[in-house]
Design a protein around this motif. Structure first.
Motif, PDB file in Angstrom:
ATOM      1  N   THR A 146       0.996  -1.063  -0.167  1.00 14.32           N
ATOM      2  CA  THR A 146      -0.012  -0.156  -0.034  1.00 14.32           C
ATOM      3  C   THR A 146       0.941   1.297  -0.098  1.00 14.32           C
ATOM      4  O   THR A 146       1.861   1.441   0.558  1.00 14.32           O
ATOM      5  N   PHE A 147       0.595   2.306  -0.969  1.00 14.17           N
ATOM      6  CA  PHE A 147       1.397   3.490  -1.065  1.00 14.17           C
ATOM      7  C   PHE A 147       0.437   4.681  -1.042  1.00 14.17           C
ATOM      8  O   PHE A 147      -0.686   4.674  -1.048  1.00 14.17           O
TER       9      PHE A 147
ATOM     10  N   ALA B  36       2.613   2.992  -9.641  1.00 13.40           N
ATOM     11  CA  ALA B  36       1.912   1.841 -10.120  1.00 13.40           C
ATOM     12  C   ALA B  36       2.603   1.398 -11.401  1.00 13.40           C
ATOM     13  O   ALA B  36       2.525   0.109 -11.706  1.00 13.40           O
ATOM     14  N   ARG B  37       2.970   2.123 -12.501  1.00 11.30           N
ATOM     15  CA  ARG B  37       3.341   1.888 -13.712  1.00 11.30           C
ATOM     16  C   ARG B  37       4.660   0.804 -13.665  1.00 11.30           C
ATOM     17  O   ARG B  37       4.967  -0.267 -14.181  1.00 11.30           O
ATOM     18  N   ALA B  38       5.482   1.240 -12.676  1.00 11.60           N
ATOM     19  CA  ALA B  38       6.759   0.687 -12.550  1.00 11.60           C
ATOM     20  C   ALA B  38       6.456  -0.586 -11.701  1.00 11.60           C
ATOM     21  O   ALA B  38       7.227  -1.809 -12.041  1.00 11.60           O
ATOM     22  N   PHE B  39       5.699  -0.724 -10.787  1.00 15.58           N
ATOM     23  CA  PHE B  39       5.165  -2.142 -10.117  1.00 15.58           C
ATOM     24  C   PHE B  39       4.663  -2.999 -11.372  1.00 15.58           C
ATOM     25  O   PHE B  39       5.156  -4.326 -11.186  1.00 15.58           O
ATOM     26  N   LEU B  40       3.661  -2.617 -11.988  1.00 15.54           N
ATOM     27  CA  LEU B  40       3.450  -3.433 -13.194  1.00 15.54           C
ATOM     28  C   LEU B  40       4.336  -3.802 -14.175  1.00 15.54           C
ATOM     29  O   LEU B  40       4.465  -4.912 -14.740  1.00 15.54           O
TER      30      LEU B  40
ATOM     31  N   GLU C  50      -5.323  -3.072  -6.737  1.00 22.68           N
ATOM     32  CA  GLU C  50      -6.325  -3.933  -5.714  1.00 22.68           C
ATOM     33  C   GLU C  50      -7.578  -2.750  -5.256  1.00 22.68           C
ATOM     34  O   GLU C  50      -8.675  -3.112  -5.288  1.00 22.68           O
ATOM     35  N   HIS C  51      -7.063  -1.562  -4.841  1.00 22.65           N
ATOM     36  CA  HIS C  51      -7.935  -0.752  -4.467  1.00 22.65           C
ATOM     37  C   HIS C  51      -7.103   0.505  -4.461  1.00 22.65           C
ATOM     38  O   HIS C  51      -5.965   0.670  -4.226  1.00 22.65           O
TER      39      HIS C  51
ATOM     40  N   THR D 110      -3.285   0.213  -3.232  1.00 22.05           N
ATOM     41  CA  THR D 110      -2.847  -1.082  -3.019  1.00 22.05           C
ATOM     42  C   THR D 110      -2.541  -1.934  -4.225  1.00 22.05           C
ATOM     43  O   THR D 110      -3.420  -2.182  -4.923  1.00 22.05           O
ATOM     44  N   MET D 111      -1.437  -2.279  -4.106  1.00 25.88           N
ATOM     45  CA  MET D 111      -1.082  -3.206  -5.461  1.00 25.88           C
ATOM     46  C   MET D 111      -0.903  -4.394  -4.840  1.00 25.88           C
ATOM     47  O   MET D 111      -0.374  -4.802  -3.730  1.00 25.88           O
ATOM     48  N   ARG D 112      -1.101  -5.503  -5.866  1.00 23.80           N
ATOM     49  CA  ARG D 112      -1.223  -6.942  -5.416  1.00 23.80           C
ATOM     50  C   ARG D 112      -0.536  -8.023  -6.463  1.00 23.80           C
ATOM     51  O   ARG D 112      -0.857  -7.249  -7.749  1.00 23.80           O
TER      52      ARG D 112
END
Length: 68
Positions: free
Chosen positions: A18-19, A30-34, A47-48, A60-62
């Motif tokens: 969660t950020f 979010a783009r870097a995470f994906l 996710e949310h 929140t990234m899942r």
């Protein structure tokens, strides 16, 4: 300054992070995470998310812990 939390709420095999960041920073994160954990391999997703009263975005990234 970005706030970041890592957690595992359920025993469903997903790792969640969660950020809390300004809108443009949140998009970049979010783009870097994906990019790092592609949906095809890790079933990654936002996710949310919600906008806080101060304009920051909490999201929140899942992802799966490991890829097959």
């Amino acid at each position: 300054m970005a706030e970041r939390r890592r957690r595992r709420l359920r025993d469903d095999g997903y790792l969640r992070e969660t950020f809390t960041q300004k809108r443009d920073d949140a998009r970049r994160t979010a783009r870097a995470f994906l990019d790092r954990f592609p949906k095809q391999a890790y079933m990654s997703e936002v996710e949310h998310w919600r906008e806080l009263p101060n304009g920051d975005i909490e999201f929140t990234m899942r992802r799966l812990r490991t890829a097959d």
